[in-house]
Design a protein around this motif. Structure first.
Motif, PDB file in Angstrom:
ATOM      1  N   MET A  30       0.836  -1.209   0.000  1.00  0.00           N
ATOM      2  CA  MET A  30       0.000   0.000   0.000  1.00  0.00           C
ATOM      3  C   MET A  30       0.864   1.248   0.000  1.00  0.00           C
ATOM      4  SD  MET A  30      -3.308  -0.811   2.358  1.00  0.00           S
ATOM      5  CE  MET A  30      -2.550  -1.769   3.639  1.00  0.00           C
ATOM      6  N   GLY A  31       1.930   1.246   0.778  1.00  0.00           N
ATOM      7  CA  GLY A  31       2.818   2.401   0.816  1.00  0.00           C
ATOM      8  C   GLY A  31       3.427   2.688  -0.551  1.00  0.00           C
ATOM      9  N   ARG A  32       3.904   1.641  -1.208  1.00  0.00           N
ATOM     10  CA  ARG A  32       4.494   1.824  -2.544  1.00  0.00           C
ATOM     11  C   ARG A  32       3.452   2.322  -3.545  1.00  0.00           C
ATOM     12  NH1 ARG A  32       7.152  -2.839  -0.936  1.00  0.00           N
ATOM     13  NH2 ARG A  32       5.717  -4.195  -2.076  1.00  0.00           N
ATOM     14  N   ALA A  33       2.266   1.748  -3.491  1.00  0.00           N
ATOM     15  CA  ALA A  33       1.224   2.117  -4.457  1.00  0.00           C
ATOM     16  C   ALA A  33       0.800   3.577  -4.315  1.00  0.00           C
ATOM     17  CB  ALA A  33       0.004   1.206  -4.289  1.00  0.00           C
ATOM     18  N   GLN A  34       0.870   4.119  -3.117  1.00  0.00           N
ATOM     19  CA  GLN A  34       0.416   5.486  -2.874  1.00  0.00           C
ATOM     20  C   GLN A  34       1.565   6.470  -2.645  1.00  0.00           C
ATOM     21  OE1 GLN A  34      -2.829   6.756  -2.806  1.00  0.00           O
ATOM     22  NE2 GLN A  34      -3.292   4.810  -3.773  1.00  0.00           N
ATOM     23  N   SER A  35       2.794   6.021  -2.790  1.00  0.00           N
ATOM     24  CA  SER A  35       3.974   6.859  -2.507  1.00  0.00           C
ATOM     25  C   SER A  35       3.888   7.450  -1.099  1.00  0.00           C
ATOM     26  CB  SER A  35       4.128   7.973  -3.545  1.00  0.00           C
ATOM     27  OG  SER A  35       4.394   7.431  -4.814  1.00  0.00           O
ATOM     28  N   THR A  66       0.402   9.625 -15.955  1.00  0.00           N
ATOM     29  CA  THR A  66       1.108   8.396 -15.604  1.00  0.00           C
ATOM     30  C   THR A  66       2.579   8.493 -15.982  1.00  0.00           C
ATOM     31  OG1 THR A  66      -0.926   7.114 -15.846  1.00  0.00           O
ATOM     32  CG2 THR A  66       1.148   5.888 -15.949  1.00  0.00           C
ATOM     33  N   ARG A  67       2.861   9.076 -17.137  1.00  0.00           N
ATOM     34  CA  ARG A  67       4.265   9.242 -17.553  1.00  0.00           C
ATOM     35  C   ARG A  67       4.992  10.235 -16.655  1.00  0.00           C
ATOM     36  NH1 ARG A  67       4.751   8.758 -23.925  1.00  0.00           N
ATOM     37  NH2 ARG A  67       3.988   6.622 -24.114  1.00  0.00           N
ATOM     38  N   MET A  68       4.288  11.302 -16.267  1.00  0.00           N
ATOM     39  CA  MET A  68       4.895  12.277 -15.353  1.00  0.00           C
ATOM     40  C   MET A  68       5.217  11.607 -14.014  1.00  0.00           C
ATOM     41  SD  MET A  68       2.623  15.669 -16.228  1.00  0.00           S
ATOM     42  CE  MET A  68       3.458  16.762 -15.075  1.00  0.00           C
ATOM     43  N   LEU A  69       4.306  10.799 -13.512  1.00  0.00           N
ATOM     44  CA  LEU A  69       4.529  10.094 -12.253  1.00  0.00           C
ATOM     45  C   LEU A  69       5.695   9.119 -12.380  1.00  0.00           C
ATOM     46  CD1 LEU A  69       3.581   9.629  -9.358  1.00  0.00           C
ATOM     47  CD2 LEU A  69       1.957   7.952 -10.248  1.00  0.00           C
ATOM     48  N   ALA A  70       5.759   8.399 -13.470  1.00  0.00           N
ATOM     49  CA  ALA A  70       6.853   7.452 -13.686  1.00  0.00           C
ATOM     50  C   ALA A  70       8.202   8.180 -13.742  1.00  0.00           C
ATOM     51  CB  ALA A  70       6.629   6.653 -14.966  1.00  0.00           C
ATOM     52  N   ALA A  71       8.235   9.348 -14.357  1.00  0.00           N
ATOM     53  CA  ALA A  71       9.485  10.117 -14.425  1.00  0.00           C
ATOM     54  C   ALA A  71       9.928  10.539 -13.032  1.00  0.00           C
ATOM     55  CB  ALA A  71       9.313  11.335 -15.332  1.00  0.00           C
ATOM     56  N   LEU A  72       8.960  10.862 -12.172  1.00  0.00           N
ATOM     57  CA  LEU A  72       9.318  11.222 -10.799  1.00  0.00           C
ATOM     58  C   LEU A  72       9.770   9.992 -10.017  1.00  0.00           C
ATOM     59  CD1 LEU A  72       6.494  13.772  -9.978  1.00  0.00           C
ATOM     60  CD2 LEU A  72       8.903  14.256 -10.402  1.00  0.00           C
ATOM     61  N   ASP A  73       9.188   8.842 -10.303  1.00  0.00           N
ATOM     62  CA  ASP A  73       9.651   7.605  -9.661  1.00  0.00           C
ATOM     63  C   ASP A  73      11.104   7.356 -10.029  1.00  0.00           C
ATOM     64  OD1 ASP A  73       7.200   7.106  -8.496  1.00  0.00           O
ATOM     65  OD2 ASP A  73       6.593   5.621  -9.983  1.00  0.00           O
ATOM     66  N   ASP A  74      11.428   7.578 -11.306  1.00  0.00           N
ATOM     67  CA  ASP A  74      12.801   7.385 -11.773  1.00  0.00           C
ATOM     68  C   ASP A  74      13.769   8.384 -11.131  1.00  0.00           C
ATOM     69  OD1 ASP A  74      11.842   5.353 -13.366  1.00  0.00           O
ATOM     70  OD2 ASP A  74      11.831   6.551 -15.210  1.00  0.00           O
ATOM     71  N   ALA A  75      13.251   9.543 -10.688  1.00  0.00           N
ATOM     72  CA  ALA A  75      14.104  10.568 -10.093  1.00  0.00           C
ATOM     73  C   ALA A  75      14.502  10.223  -8.658  1.00  0.00           C
ATOM     74  CB  ALA A  75      13.388  11.924 -10.127  1.00  0.00           C
ATOM     75  N   ASP A  76      13.903   9.151  -8.088  1.00  0.00           N
ATOM     76  CA  ASP A  76      14.236   8.682  -6.749  1.00  0.00           C
ATOM     77  C   ASP A  76      14.170   9.814  -5.723  1.00  0.00           C
ATOM     78  OD1 ASP A  76      14.924   6.703  -4.905  1.00  0.00           O
ATOM     79  OD2 ASP A  76      17.062   7.159  -5.082  1.00  0.00           O
TER      80      ASP A  76
END
Length: 155
Positions: free
Chosen positions: A64-69, A143-153
């Protein structure tokens, strides 16, 4: 014929404009959820956990934590509150003996269904000429914007 991709600098500028809309939208929705949730005893954090379980079925706290950041600690506190209120229960996890799954109880299902029902009534008022392709395009970009932020760690 597909529309040509934007130059990276123009794309960055236009995507930055999305943040200027998404930020106030998120804050307004959060205030509405908090206001309406006060009546039900479903604050925004609890609403997020209950809805995640409604959409995905039983999950572990780390999932749940990962799914919701969200931090695992925040989710754990929220789950503990929900357990105390009888909105969720812990069930055995066939994939992992020590990491139990969090599942909605009947009362939790009823409570989140009522919250989501009110939200959908509000969303039906959006109206306009929005079509499925518009919504799909919006989801694709966000979704792409969110993925780019995930990649930014940045967690």
């Amino acid at each position: 014929m597909p529309e040509p991709a934007l130059d990276p600098d123009e794309l960055a500028e236009r995507l930055a404009g999305i943040y200027l809309v998404v930020g106030p939208l998120y804050r307004r929705v959060l205030r509405l959820v908090e206001r309406d949730g006060a009546e039900d005893g479903v604050p925004a954090g609890l609403r997020a956990v209950l809805d995640l379980l409604r959409r995905n079925g039983p999950m572990t706290v780390p999932q749940m934590g990962r799914a919701q950041s969200l931090s695992r600690q925040f989710v754990q506190r929220t789950v503990n509150d929900a357990l105390g209120s009888g909105l969720v229960e812990l069930v055995d996890n066939p994939a992992h003996r020590r990491s139990r799954l969090v599942a909605l109880t009947g009362e939790g299902q009823h409570r989140i269904d009522a919250v989501v029902g009110r939200e959908h009534a509000q969303l039906r008022e959006v109206g306009g000429d929005i079509g499925a392709a518009d919504v799909d395009a919006c989801m694709k970009v966000l979704t792409r914007m969110l993925a780019a932020l995930d990649d930014a760690d940045i967690e």
